[in-house]
Design an enzyme around this catalytic site. Structure first.
Site, short mmCIF file in Angstrom:
data_model
loop_
_atom_site.label_atom_id
_atom_site.label_comp_id
_atom_site.label_asym_id
_atom_site.label_seq_id
_atom_site.Cartn_x
_atom_site.Cartn_y
_atom_site.Cartn_z
N ASN A 91 36.07 -11.43 29.40
CA ASN A 91 37.43 -12.09 29.15
C ASN A 91 38.41 -11.46 29.85
OD1 ASN A 91 37.45 -9.28 28.06
ND2 ASN A 91 38.48 -9.86 26.21
N ASP A 308 34.02 -0.15 23.53
CA ASP A 308 34.70 -1.41 23.58
C ASP A 308 36.37 -1.04 23.92
OD1 ASP A 308 36.12 -3.87 22.90
OD2 ASP A 308 35.75 -3.76 20.88
O1 DOR Z 1 40.18 -5.29 19.77
C1 DOR Z 1 39.52 -5.99 20.73
N1 DOR Z 1 39.99 -6.19 21.92
N2 DOR Z 1 38.42 -6.73 20.51
C2 DOR Z 1 38.22 -7.73 21.18
O2 DOR Z 1 36.89 -8.12 20.99
C3 DOR Z 1 38.66 -8.07 22.45
C4 DOR Z 1 39.48 -6.87 23.01
C5 DOR Z 1 40.29 -7.03 24.29
O3 DOR Z 1 39.79 -7.55 25.23
O4 DOR Z 1 41.48 -6.55 24.03
#
Ligand code: DOR
Length: 430
Positions: A91, A308
């Protein structure tokens, strides 16, 4: 030149033993045994020596988000956290959804202090409308696809993606391609900024019900059954999700799952001060959800601990709770949070950080046994060292950690990447 890791206890998938480890700067382990000699000595007294950690879920933000993180700074944060390989999330801006962006990320990662792999998006622009050209990304080495940040909402498109992925193989070793899902049904989560429950009501913040995650877990288990395809569930956060994955695995489906440190250590109550460092997707949930995630890790339902790691610049995290972006950094604290919070043998925690995620990502150079002729990707950590998470001094460009000020147990001392000590005594070397 050789590097000697002296006086530690090796823990790998084959077991535990006291031994020195001698590695060469050509990137291999030369010898494992007692009383070895080498040019550079890394003291491992009182420490565990393990295969390097592998993070299946890292947001490196490059291209497009370099004010929050770069591939270089994120890889340095990873190395400081004991990771020798990370799988970057797609992303970015532009999205990693075609070969050119994959090539750019891999090229920028080539000199980083941690092996940088990237996932690719399942759908073009992560918009959920059209399948991305997976084949051209696989040709460059991509093995994991995800629209992370979003879940694939369309059932039929997800079915097609699974059918397509199962017909493809990694060119290097014929290994499988894995579709990884951020489980969130947006028609239920829309307008939600934290877990829907007691605390969202008290605080007057829109909530995301557990069912927003669980319905997609349920659907993808059904689609895995229908197509026979592998599915990896990202950052599981609810008791219901863990229970469904446990049952699906018992039924023999080719399913794997990960959990993030914040989901086995923090609850929605942490949002009580409207501190946006506790805003994350999926959201922090209830005590019983946290307990279920811990149990899932302990019994192997959840295969891997994945960070994450989601860096965000201060300016955006200073916005009001409902306007701040979700996400928290995690690479530099993952091991310590796991050792502090999980009632599991150290070997099982190391497995969840190292060989189990390495197997999911198909990374042969990481997670293997600490043996002669194996690649020298190693982590040395003190499982007993206590430290207070500082406000500053992160290798990451961002500082949005929910653990600032917390006392944790377990600290990375050295990280060796392809025979090179990239972290010595907790200090990044480059
Ligand atoms: O908390 C999150 N941040 N969840 C996600 O799925 C994306 C991520 C981000 O890219 O900041």
């Amino acid at each position: 030149m050789t590097v000697l890791i002296r006086g530690g206890t090796i823990i790998d998938a084959t077991g535990e033993r006291a031994a020195d480890v001698l590695v060469s700067d050509d990137g291999t382990i030369i010898e494992v045994g007692p009383d070895l000699r080498g040019d550079t000595v890394l003291d491992a007294t009182g420490c565990v020596v393990s295969p390097g950690f592998v993070d299946l879920h890292t947001h490196l933000r490059e291209p497009g988000g370099e004010d929050a993180e770069t591939i270089e700074s994120g890889a340095r944060a990873a190395a400081k956290g004991g990771f020798t390989a990370v799988v970057a999330m797609p992303n970015t801006d532009p999205t990693v959804d075609h070969a050119a962006v994959v090539a750019e990320v891999l090229e920028r990662g080539r000199t980083a202090p941690c092996d940088v792999h990237t996932s690719g998006a399942i759908t073009v622009g992560r918009r959920g409308d059209d399948l991305a050209p997976m084949g051209e990304m696989i040709a460059l080495g991509v093995r994991i696809f995800t629209d992370d940040g979003n879940g694939v909402q369309d059932d039929r498109l997800m079915r097609r993606a699974l059918e397509y992925a199962s017909s493809l193989r990694a060119p290097s070793d014929g290994g499988p391609i894995v579709l990884a899902q951020h489980c969130e049904v947006t028609s239920l989560s829309a307008g939600g900024h934290m877990h829907e429950g007691e605390w969202s009501s008290r605080l007057g913040v829109g909530g995301q019900p557990a069912e927003a995650e669980e319905l997609m877990v349920m659907r993808d288990i059904a689609l895995s059954q229908l197509t026979g395809s592998r599915v990896h569930f990202q950052h599981l956060s609810t008791a219901g999700s863990v229970a469904m994955v446990r049952a699906a695995k018992a039924g023999g489906l080719p399913i794997t799952a990960e959990a993030a440190p914040h989901h086995f250590s923090l609850t929605h109550e942490a949002c009580a001060t409207y501190d946006t460092r506790f805003k994350v997707h999926p959201p922090l949930r209830t005590t019983s959800d946290v307990e279920a995630v811990r149990q899932g890790l302990a019994d192997g339902t959840i295969d891997a601990i994945a960070t994450d790691h989601a860096p965000h610049v201060v300016e955006t995290k200073e916005r009001p709770f409902d306007q701040a972006p979700p996400g928290m950094i995690g690479l530099e604290t993952a091991l310590a949070v796991a050792l502090t919070e999980l009632d599991m043998p150290v070997a099982d925690i190391v497995g969840a950080l190292s060989w189990r995620p390495a197997a999911i990502a198909g990374l042969d150079a990481h997670g293997g046994p600490v043996e002669t002729l194996r690649p020298a990707n190693l982590t040395v950590f003190d499982p007993e060292a206590r430290w207070k998470v500082p406000e500053r001094g992160w290798a990451s460009r961002s500082n949005n950690s929910p653990f600032v000020g917390r006392e944790l147990r377990g600290q990375v001392r050295h990280t060796v990447l392809h025979g090179e000590p990239v972290v010595i005594q907790g200090e990044a070397q480059r």
